[in-house]
Motif scaffolding. Sequence first.
Motif, PDB file in Angstrom:
ATOM      1  N   ARG A 177      24.158  39.748  -0.096  1.00  0.00           N
ATOM      2  CA  ARG A 177      25.128  39.891  -1.180  1.00  0.00           C
ATOM      3  C   ARG A 177      25.743  41.275  -1.122  1.00  0.00           C
ATOM      4  O   ARG A 177      25.099  42.243  -0.724  1.00  0.00           O
ATOM      5  CB  ARG A 177      24.420  39.686  -2.519  1.00  0.00           C
ATOM      6  N   GLU A 182      27.879  43.892  -3.722  1.00  0.00           N
ATOM      7  CA  GLU A 182      28.301  44.179  -5.094  1.00  0.00           C
ATOM      8  C   GLU A 182      29.217  45.395  -5.055  1.00  0.00           C
ATOM      9  O   GLU A 182      28.808  46.474  -4.625  1.00  0.00           O
ATOM     10  CB  GLU A 182      27.093  44.455  -5.988  1.00  0.00           C
ATOM     11  N   ASN A 212      42.546  42.224  -5.641  1.00  0.00           N
ATOM     12  CA  ASN A 212      42.322  40.790  -5.448  1.00  0.00           C
ATOM     13  C   ASN A 212      42.691  40.289  -4.050  1.00  0.00           C
ATOM     14  O   ASN A 212      41.913  39.543  -3.452  1.00  0.00           O
ATOM     15  CB  ASN A 212      43.027  39.976  -6.539  1.00  0.00           C
ATOM     16  N   LEU A 223      39.863  41.390  -1.808  1.00  0.00           N
ATOM     17  CA  LEU A 223      38.639  40.618  -1.992  1.00  0.00           C
ATOM     18  C   LEU A 223      38.745  39.250  -1.332  1.00  0.00           C
ATOM     19  O   LEU A 223      37.776  38.772  -0.727  1.00  0.00           O
ATOM     20  CB  LEU A 223      38.310  40.484  -3.481  1.00  0.00           C
ATOM     21  N   ASP A 275      27.749  36.862   0.082  1.00  0.00           N
ATOM     22  CA  ASP A 275      28.280  36.578  -1.253  1.00  0.00           C
ATOM     23  C   ASP A 275      28.845  37.886  -1.800  1.00  0.00           C
ATOM     24  O   ASP A 275      28.111  38.870  -1.923  1.00  0.00           O
ATOM     25  CB  ASP A 275      27.156  36.044  -2.139  1.00  0.00           C
ATOM     26  N   ILE A 276      30.144  37.911  -2.111  1.00  0.00           N
ATOM     27  CA  ILE A 276      30.804  39.154  -2.523  1.00  0.00           C
ATOM     28  C   ILE A 276      31.195  39.074  -3.993  1.00  0.00           C
ATOM     29  O   ILE A 276      31.883  38.145  -4.410  1.00  0.00           O
ATOM     30  CB  ILE A 276      32.040  39.435  -1.649  1.00  0.00           C
ATOM     31  N   ASN A 277      30.736  40.068  -4.759  1.00  0.00           N
ATOM     32  CA  ASN A 277      31.074  40.177  -6.177  1.00  0.00           C
ATOM     33  C   ASN A 277      31.703  41.536  -6.418  1.00  0.00           C
ATOM     34  O   ASN A 277      31.269  42.528  -5.840  1.00  0.00           O
ATOM     35  CB  ASN A 277      29.813  40.037  -7.039  1.00  0.00           C
ATOM     36  N   ALA A 278      32.698  41.576  -7.285  1.00  0.00           N
ATOM     37  CA  ALA A 278      33.360  42.842  -7.581  1.00  0.00           C
ATOM     38  C   ALA A 278      33.556  42.979  -9.086  1.00  0.00           C
ATOM     39  O   ALA A 278      33.839  41.995  -9.770  1.00  0.00           O
ATOM     40  CB  ALA A 278      34.697  42.927  -6.861  1.00  0.00           C
ATOM     41  N   ARG A 279      33.399  44.212  -9.551  1.00  0.00           N
ATOM     42  CA  ARG A 279      33.578  44.502 -10.978  1.00  0.00           C
ATOM     43  C   ARG A 279      34.591  45.619 -11.140  1.00  0.00           C
ATOM     44  O   ARG A 279      34.442  46.689 -10.547  1.00  0.00           O
ATOM     45  CB  ARG A 279      32.250  44.969 -11.577  1.00  0.00           C
TER      46      ARG A 279
END
Length: 148
Positions: free
Chosen positions: A38, A40, A51, A54, A64-68
Amino acid sequence: MERILVSWIGGNDLKGTIPDIADYGPILNTLSEQSFDRVELLYNYPAKEVNPYLNWLGQQSKADINAREVNLSSPINFGEIYQSADVLLAKLTGDKGCDLHILLSPGTPAMQAVWILLAKTRYPATFWQSSREKGVEQTIVPFDIAAE
């Protein structure tokens, strides 16, 4: 144990999606040479710039790529950077153990300093750097820090 890479999204990462640019940025370079379950990411750029990056990054990696998105009054505001990074690391390490890795290359020197302070005092992690000259390499920070 889940292997997680944490990083800020930097300007060189965003430039990686531009055709005919030889450097894809530190995040993709690291993902190309190291395997993570993953990723983060934190960012303080406008979502309209991040966006497309990403989406592109997700096509390049199996992780698995998550961005905040975080709101910073300045990319060198230590307090706001600390709060954003601390919240993320607390969430990642809170419920279960993880093999935490931090990419130091993207972001401002203040962002890099906060990663080092947090990982050396509260959230043990492996540090990574990525550069055109040396590629991706594990970084040893040769000192300990005590927060009292």
